[in-house]
Design a protein around this motif. Structure first.
Motif, PDB file in Angstrom:
ATOM      1  N   ALA A   1      45.973  26.193  34.513  1.00  0.00           N
ATOM      2  CA  ALA A   1      46.268  27.288  35.482  1.00  0.00           C
ATOM      3  C   ALA A   1      47.222  26.929  36.658  1.00  0.00           C
ATOM      4  CB  ALA A   1      44.877  28.041  36.072  1.00  0.00           C
ATOM      5  N   SER A   2      48.030  27.917  36.878  1.00  0.00           N
ATOM      6  CA  SER A   2      49.067  27.516  37.960  1.00  0.00           C
ATOM      7  C   SER A   2      48.706  28.031  39.400  1.00  0.00           C
ATOM      8  CB  SER A   2      50.575  27.990  37.696  1.00  0.00           C
ATOM      9  OG  SER A   2      50.576  29.179  37.474  1.00  0.00           O
ATOM     10  N   THR A   3      48.367  29.184  39.379  1.00  0.00           N
ATOM     11  CA  THR A   3      47.765  30.134  40.371  1.00  0.00           C
ATOM     12  C   THR A   3      46.426  31.084  40.087  1.00  0.00           C
ATOM     13  OG1 THR A   3      50.198  30.407  40.895  1.00  0.00           O
ATOM     14  CG2 THR A   3      48.718  31.753  42.271  1.00  0.00           C
ATOM     15  N   LEU A   4      45.664  31.160  41.203  1.00  0.00           N
ATOM     16  CA  LEU A   4      44.746  32.173  41.112  1.00  0.00           C
ATOM     17  C   LEU A   4      44.772  33.040  42.270  1.00  0.00           C
ATOM     18  CD1 LEU A   4      41.837  32.990  40.259  1.00  0.00           C
ATOM     19  CD2 LEU A   4      40.783  31.511  42.109  1.00  0.00           C
ATOM     20  N   TYR A   5      45.058  34.358  41.788  1.00  0.00           N
ATOM     21  CA  TYR A   5      45.356  35.455  42.773  1.00  0.00           C
ATOM     22  C   TYR A   5      44.097  36.105  42.957  1.00  0.00           C
ATOM     23  CZ  TYR A   5      50.164  34.890  41.630  1.00  0.00           C
ATOM     24  OH  TYR A   5      51.559  34.643  41.413  1.00  0.00           O
ATOM     25  N   VAL A   6      43.688  36.167  44.456  1.00  0.00           N
ATOM     26  CA  VAL A   6      42.586  36.985  45.099  1.00  0.00           C
ATOM     27  C   VAL A   6      42.881  37.970  45.745  1.00  0.00           C
ATOM     28  CG1 VAL A   6      40.267  36.483  46.005  1.00  0.00           C
ATOM     29  CG2 VAL A   6      41.491  34.603  44.990  1.00  0.00           C
ATOM     30  N   GLN A   7      42.033  39.124  45.485  1.00  0.00           N
ATOM     31  CA  GLN A   7      42.483  40.536  46.277  1.00  0.00           C
ATOM     32  C   GLN A   7      41.969  40.535  47.736  1.00  0.00           C
ATOM     33  OE1 GLN A   7      41.244  44.198  44.095  1.00  0.00           O
ATOM     34  NE2 GLN A   7      40.624  44.767  46.130  1.00  0.00           N
ATOM     35  N   GLN A   8      42.955  40.645  48.486  1.00  0.00           N
ATOM     36  CA  GLN A   8      42.480  40.863  49.853  1.00  0.00           C
ATOM     37  C   GLN A   8      41.079  41.757  50.111  1.00  0.00           C
ATOM     38  OE1 GLN A   8      45.890  42.435  51.617  1.00  0.00           O
ATOM     39  NE2 GLN A   8      46.765  40.517  52.017  1.00  0.00           N
ATOM     40  N   PHE A   9      40.281  41.349  51.009  1.00  0.00           N
ATOM     41  CA  PHE A   9      38.728  41.980  51.361  1.00  0.00           C
ATOM     42  C   PHE A   9      38.085  42.219  50.220  1.00  0.00           C
ATOM     43  CE2 PHE A   9      42.559  43.996  53.860  1.00  0.00           C
ATOM     44  CZ  PHE A   9      42.204  43.029  54.985  1.00  0.00           C
ATOM     45  N   ILE A  10      38.044  41.166  49.145  1.00  0.00           N
ATOM     46  CA  ILE A  10      37.328  41.336  48.082  1.00  0.00           C
ATOM     47  C   ILE A  10      35.877  41.210  48.379  1.00  0.00           C
ATOM     48  CG2 ILE A  10      37.472  38.852  47.392  1.00  0.00           C
ATOM     49  CD1 ILE A  10      37.660  39.546  44.513  1.00  0.00           C
ATOM     50  N   ASP A  11      34.874  41.811  47.618  1.00  0.00           N
ATOM     51  CA  ASP A  11      33.609  41.541  47.649  1.00  0.00           C
ATOM     52  C   ASP A  11      33.287  40.136  46.970  1.00  0.00           C
ATOM     53  OD1 ASP A  11      32.976  43.885  48.718  1.00  0.00           O
ATOM     54  OD2 ASP A  11      32.790  44.872  46.552  1.00  0.00           O
ATOM     55  N   ASN A  12      32.600  39.317  48.134  1.00  0.00           N
ATOM     56  CA  ASN A  12      32.554  37.915  47.744  1.00  0.00           C
ATOM     57  C   ASN A  12      30.999  37.508  46.867  1.00  0.00           C
ATOM     58  OD1 ASN A  12      32.941  35.212  47.914  1.00  0.00           O
ATOM     59  ND2 ASN A  12      32.659  34.926  50.025  1.00  0.00           N
ATOM     60  N   ASP A  13      31.359  37.869  45.513  1.00  0.00           N
ATOM     61  CA  ASP A  13      29.998  37.770  45.071  1.00  0.00           C
ATOM     62  C   ASP A  13      29.704  36.063  44.337  1.00  0.00           C
ATOM     63  OD1 ASP A  13      31.758  37.730  42.879  1.00  0.00           O
ATOM     64  OD2 ASP A  13      31.087  39.558  41.883  1.00  0.00           O
ATOM     65  N   GLU A  14      28.885  36.131  43.568  1.00  0.00           N
ATOM     66  CA  GLU A  14      29.021  34.661  42.870  1.00  0.00           C
ATOM     67  C   GLU A  14      30.225  34.255  41.955  1.00  0.00           C
ATOM     68  OE1 GLU A  14      25.287  34.418  40.793  1.00  0.00           O
ATOM     69  OE2 GLU A  14      23.946  34.756  42.354  1.00  0.00           O
ATOM     70  N   ARG A  15      30.722  35.068  41.195  1.00  0.00           N
ATOM     71  CA  ARG A  15      31.682  34.836  40.543  1.00  0.00           C
ATOM     72  C   ARG A  15      33.069  34.406  41.319  1.00  0.00           C
ATOM     73  NH1 ARG A  15      31.584  40.292  37.030  1.00  0.00           N
ATOM     74  NH2 ARG A  15      31.069  40.819  39.173  1.00  0.00           N
ATOM     75  N   VAL A  16      33.214  35.275  42.257  1.00  0.00           N
ATOM     76  CA  VAL A  16      34.460  34.939  43.152  1.00  0.00           C
ATOM     77  C   VAL A  16      34.093  33.660  43.878  1.00  0.00           C
ATOM     78  CG1 VAL A  16      35.634  35.687  45.199  1.00  0.00           C
ATOM     79  CG2 VAL A  16      34.954  37.402  43.617  1.00  0.00           C
ATOM     80  N   ARG A  17      33.019  33.391  44.248  1.00  0.00           N
ATOM     81  CA  ARG A  17      32.693  32.067  44.911  1.00  0.00           C
ATOM     82  C   ARG A  17      32.960  30.918  43.963  1.00  0.00           C
ATOM     83  NH1 ARG A  17      28.987  34.932  47.913  1.00  0.00           N
ATOM     84  NH2 ARG A  17      27.248  34.432  46.393  1.00  0.00           N
ATOM     85  N   GLU A  18      32.503  31.241  42.633  1.00  0.00           N
ATOM     86  CA  GLU A  18      32.610  29.977  41.641  1.00  0.00           C
ATOM     87  C   GLU A  18      34.037  29.817  41.400  1.00  0.00           C
ATOM     88  OE1 GLU A  18      30.933  28.484  37.186  1.00  0.00           O
ATOM     89  OE2 GLU A  18      29.998  30.553  38.151  1.00  0.00           O
ATOM     90  N   ALA A  19      34.802  30.916  41.006  1.00  0.00           N
ATOM     91  CA  ALA A  19      36.226  30.759  40.673  1.00  0.00           C
ATOM     92  C   ALA A  19      37.014  29.775  41.802  1.00  0.00           C
ATOM     93  CB  ALA A  19      36.748  32.218  40.682  1.00  0.00           C
ATOM     94  N   LEU A  20      36.703  30.300  43.156  1.00  0.00           N
ATOM     95  CA  LEU A  20      37.481  29.608  44.056  1.00  0.00           C
ATOM     96  C   LEU A  20      37.035  28.042  44.226  1.00  0.00           C
ATOM     97  CD1 LEU A  20      37.073  32.142  47.196  1.00  0.00           C
ATOM     98  CD2 LEU A  20      39.398  31.610  46.078  1.00  0.00           C
ATOM     99  N   GLN A  21      35.628  27.805  44.023  1.00  0.00           N
ATOM    100  CA  GLN A  21      35.181  26.365  44.054  1.00  0.00           C
ATOM    101  C   GLN A  21      35.825  25.661  42.795  1.00  0.00           C
ATOM    102  OE1 GLN A  21      30.857  26.292  43.984  1.00  0.00           O
ATOM    103  NE2 GLN A  21      31.201  23.811  43.731  1.00  0.00           N
ATOM    104  N   LEU A  22      35.693  26.251  41.676  1.00  0.00           N
ATOM    105  CA  LEU A  22      36.435  25.628  40.421  1.00  0.00           C
ATOM    106  C   LEU A  22      37.994  25.372  40.766  1.00  0.00           C
ATOM    107  CD1 LEU A  22      34.697  27.574  37.538  1.00  0.00           C
ATOM    108  CD2 LEU A  22      34.158  24.865  38.021  1.00  0.00           C
ATOM    109  N   ALA A  23      38.669  26.292  41.199  1.00  0.00           N
ATOM    110  CA  ALA A  23      40.175  26.168  41.497  1.00  0.00           C
ATOM    111  C   ALA A  23      40.224  24.937  42.438  1.00  0.00           C
ATOM    112  CB  ALA A  23      40.391  27.474  41.905  1.00  0.00           C
ATOM    113  N   ALA A  24      39.473  24.856  43.417  1.00  0.00           N
ATOM    114  CA  ALA A  24      39.746  23.817  44.536  1.00  0.00           C
ATOM    115  C   ALA A  24      39.268  22.403  44.201  1.00  0.00           C
ATOM    116  CB  ALA A  24      38.814  24.161  45.843  1.00  0.00           C
ATOM    117  N   GLU A  25      38.406  22.497  43.111  1.00  0.00           N
ATOM    118  CA  GLU A  25      37.697  21.097  42.591  1.00  0.00           C
ATOM    119  C   GLU A  25      38.783  20.552  41.478  1.00  0.00           C
ATOM    120  OE1 GLU A  25      34.182  21.849  40.752  1.00  0.00           O
ATOM    121  OE2 GLU A  25      32.849  21.869  42.739  1.00  0.00           O
ATOM    122  N   ARG A  26      39.559  21.385  40.828  1.00  0.00           N
ATOM    123  CA  ARG A  26      40.530  20.970  39.733  1.00  0.00           C
ATOM    124  C   ARG A  26      41.743  20.483  40.350  1.00  0.00           C
ATOM    125  NH1 ARG A  26      41.080  25.150  34.828  1.00  0.00           N
ATOM    126  NH2 ARG A  26      43.128  24.197  35.066  1.00  0.00           N
TER     127      ARG A  26
END
Length: 313
Positions: free
Chosen positions: A88-113
């Motif tokens: 993956a090259s870019t993860l796009y996240v919608q502004q003011f998105i509801d911060n549920d578990e899947r959003v948090r996991e996606a951000l964490q995985l992207a940051a760890e990689r």
């Protein structure tokens, strides 16, 4: 006395039923977003510029060519792709998105990689990028896949002092079947997979996921014309073996599998195309005493690769 009551009734204090509201207000809102996603932050501005430059940059073409970039859309598909190591090259996240578990996991995985740009974008922009698909506020951009050239697979095998063991797919259009074949080639010591440039499955995010990470170490080559690629292999002394339900030989009888070989697998419904079938040195069948008419490409390739690996040992 009445005046005192009026003054007392106007005082601010705890109201009945306000406890739940106060508890909700004290709840955490999840981890602080990375600097690349915080609007106005220097890293966010730098990531925005890089993403725009990447989108505008022309795609160079190697010997085997490159696929076009791909978007994985939706919270569950994005999280699953990141879990399976899909490039993956870019993860796009919608502004003011509801911060549920899947959003948090996606951000964490992207940051760890690492190496994945995190971009915040308004919903209309994500709607435009995905042509109105239900992206749920998460979009993952998969970079173009760098295909090898068919000649590279045989050359790499000979360089390692091994006889080439290659699988070619003829008319296989399901990326999951391609991913399964890549996984089997990796498991049984093969040297790569060849797919036609047109009317065939390519290395999409679905193929990457099915390969369970083995696509990172098993090359996939793309041939402009599969028949000519097979003829080129034959000129190098590599035997071309095609799988066919009405093949003249049974898989267990074919001594050629212990030498340099290309195994050609056709589609589940149509099998090998006419020209490809005529190019094969041998057409072999897999005995199926259970009476099934055919096997899908991933299963058929795995059976023949196992037989080849067993003979080579």
């Amino acid at each position: 006395m009445a005046a005192n009551n009026r003054r007392m009734s106007g005082k601010k204090g705890a109201q009945v039923g306000s406890g739940g509201q106060r508890r909700k207000g004290l709840e955490g809102k999840g981890p602080t977003p990375p600097a690349e996603m915080r609007k106005g932050h220097k890293k966010n501005r730098i990531a925005t510029v890089k993403a725009k430059q990447t989108q505008r940059r022309p795609v160079p073409r190697g010997r085997g060519g490159r696929s076009s970039s791909e978007l994985v859309v939706g919270r569950n598909p994005v999280v699953e792709a990141l879990r399976e190591g899909v490039p993956a090259s870019t993860l796009y996240v919608q502004q003011f998105i509801d911060n549920d578990e899947r959003v948090r996991e996606a951000l964490q995985l992207a940051a760890e990689r690492g190496g994945i740009n995190l971009m915040e974008a308004p919903r209309p922009e994500l709607d435009r990028m995905t042509n109105g698909l239900n992206h749920q506020g998460l979009v993952l951009q998969v970079p173009p896949y760098e295909y090898a050239h068919p000649e590279d697979l045989a050359s790499a095998a000979y360089d390692d002092g091994e006889d080439p063991l290659i699988v070619a797919l003829d008319g296989v259009t399901d990326p999951r079947n391609l991913g399964a074949v890549v996984r089997s080639v990796s498991a049984f010591g093969g040297h790569g997979v060849v797919v036609p440039e047109r009317r065939a499955a390519g290395m999409t995010a679905g193929a990457w996921k099915t390969s369970a990470g083995t696509a990172a170490r098993t090359p996939v080559a793309r041939a402009t014309n599969l028949t000519r690629a097979l003829e080129a292999y034959k000129k190098q002394g590599i035997v071309v073996v095609g799988l066919a339900a009405d093949g003249e030989h049974e898989i267990g009888e074919l001594e050629a599998l212990q030498g340099p070989v290309v195994i050609v697998v056709g589609s589940e419904g149509k099998g090998l195309s006419r020209l490809v079938g005529e190019t094969c040195d041998f057409r072999v069948r897999i005995p199926m005493p259970g009476g099934a008419e055919s096997l899908n490409a991933g299963v058929a390739a795995g059976i023949v690769l196992y037989e080849a690996a067993r003979r080579r040992v």
